[in-house]
Scaffold this motif. Structure first.
Motif, mmCIF file in Angstrom:
data_model
loop_
_atom_site.group_PDB
_atom_site.id
_atom_site.type_symbol
_atom_site.label_atom_id
_atom_site.label_comp_id
_atom_site.label_asym_id
_atom_site.label_seq_id
_atom_site.Cartn_x
_atom_site.Cartn_y
_atom_site.Cartn_z
ATOM 1 N N ILE A 122 -3.471 0.304 -3.188
ATOM 2 C CA ILE A 122 -3.227 -1.023 -2.638
ATOM 3 C C ILE A 122 -3.145 -2.015 -3.790
ATOM 4 N N ARG A 123 -2.079 -2.801 -3.777
ATOM 5 C CA ARG A 123 -1.903 -3.877 -4.750
ATOM 6 C C ARG A 123 -1.541 -5.133 -3.974
ATOM 7 N N ALA A 161 0.878 -1.181 0.000
ATOM 8 C CA ALA A 161 0.000 0.000 0.000
ATOM 9 C C ALA A 161 0.908 1.223 0.000
ATOM 10 N N ILE A 162 0.627 2.147 -0.906
ATOM 11 C CA ILE A 162 1.450 3.340 -1.103
ATOM 12 C C ILE A 162 0.578 4.580 -0.979
ATOM 13 N N CYS A 163 1.046 5.593 -0.236
ATOM 14 C CA CYS A 163 0.404 6.915 -0.257
ATOM 15 C C CYS A 163 0.892 7.599 -1.533
ATOM 16 N N ALA A 164 0.010 7.695 -2.504
ATOM 17 C CA ALA A 164 0.372 8.216 -3.824
ATOM 18 C C ALA A 164 0.299 9.735 -3.863
ATOM 19 N N PRO A 165 1.053 10.357 -4.773
ATOM 20 C CA PRO A 165 1.050 11.815 -4.888
ATOM 21 C C PRO A 165 -0.318 12.411 -5.230
ATOM 22 N N PRO A 167 -2.248 -5.484 2.201
ATOM 23 C CA PRO A 167 -2.882 -4.617 3.194
ATOM 24 C C PRO A 167 -4.411 -4.525 3.023
ATOM 25 N N HIS A 168 -5.038 -4.030 4.090
ATOM 26 C CA HIS A 168 -6.478 -3.786 4.087
ATOM 27 C C HIS A 168 -6.730 -2.314 4.377
ATOM 28 N N GLY A 169 -7.766 -1.781 3.742
ATOM 29 C CA GLY A 169 -8.137 -0.388 3.940
ATOM 30 C C GLY A 169 -9.384 -0.252 4.785
#
Length: 175
Positions: free
Chosen positions: A45-46, A35-39, A88-90
């Motif tokens: 999440i992948r 999981a990445i905090c994208a710009p 990951p889970h959101g």
């Protein structure tokens, strides 16, 4: 055996997380994810059932970009090994993501309570319960002595029985 990796810094986090997950492969696992905090202000999440190579193949050179992220290798305890149950889970808002090793012993009770409050679950995992608990706590917590995310996690974990380690990222507290 599950494994957690995380990165916050100036570099693109995806290659660092994937390398960290590669280093955990010897432990055995049935799924992997990042999981990445994208710009663009989203959490990307992948995740994939199976070996890390399957996740990397599914990314097809298009891993999410961002300088903050978490990764996980999972060994199923709650829910079958599949793409949906992989970490990951959101949460409901899409503003935070959680990875987790261990067991949340009272997850059924907490899931029922959160569902009654309107939370929507997509997996069979105890980990997703943590994401929704932290989401719920973040609405109530106002902290001046520590970051809001840390205060929300501490508040949520007071309700959890079990033995575990977690990693959490949030768009609202990206440091």
């Amino acid at each position: 055996m599950c494994g957690i990796v995380g990165y916050v810094g100036a570099r693109d986090s995806s290659p660092i997380l994937l390398d960290g997950l590669r280093r955990l492969e010897y432990r055995g696992y049935d799924s992997a994810g990042i999981a990445i905090c994208a710009p663009d202000g989203t959490i990307q999440i992948r995740k994939s059932e199976g070996k890390l190579a399957k996740l990397v193949e599914s990314l097809n050179g298009g891993a999410p970009r961002g300088t903050l992220g978490i990764g996980h290798t999972r060994w199923a305890t709650h829910g079958a090994p599949n793409d949906t149950n992989a970490h990951p889970h959101g949460d409901c808002t899409g503003r935070l993501a959680v990875v987790h090793n261990g067991i949340v012993e009272n997850y059924d009770e907490l899931r029922s309570e959160l569902r009654a409050q309107g939370h929507k679950f997509v997996s069979e995992t105890d980990t997703e319960v943590l994401a929704h608990l932290i989401e719920d706590a973040a609405k109530r917590v106002h902290s001046t002595d520590k970051p809001r995310l840390a205060a929300a996690v501490a508040d949520a974990l007071r309700r959890v029985r079990g033995t575990f380690a977690i990693g959490v990222i949030s768009l609202d507290d990206p440091g």
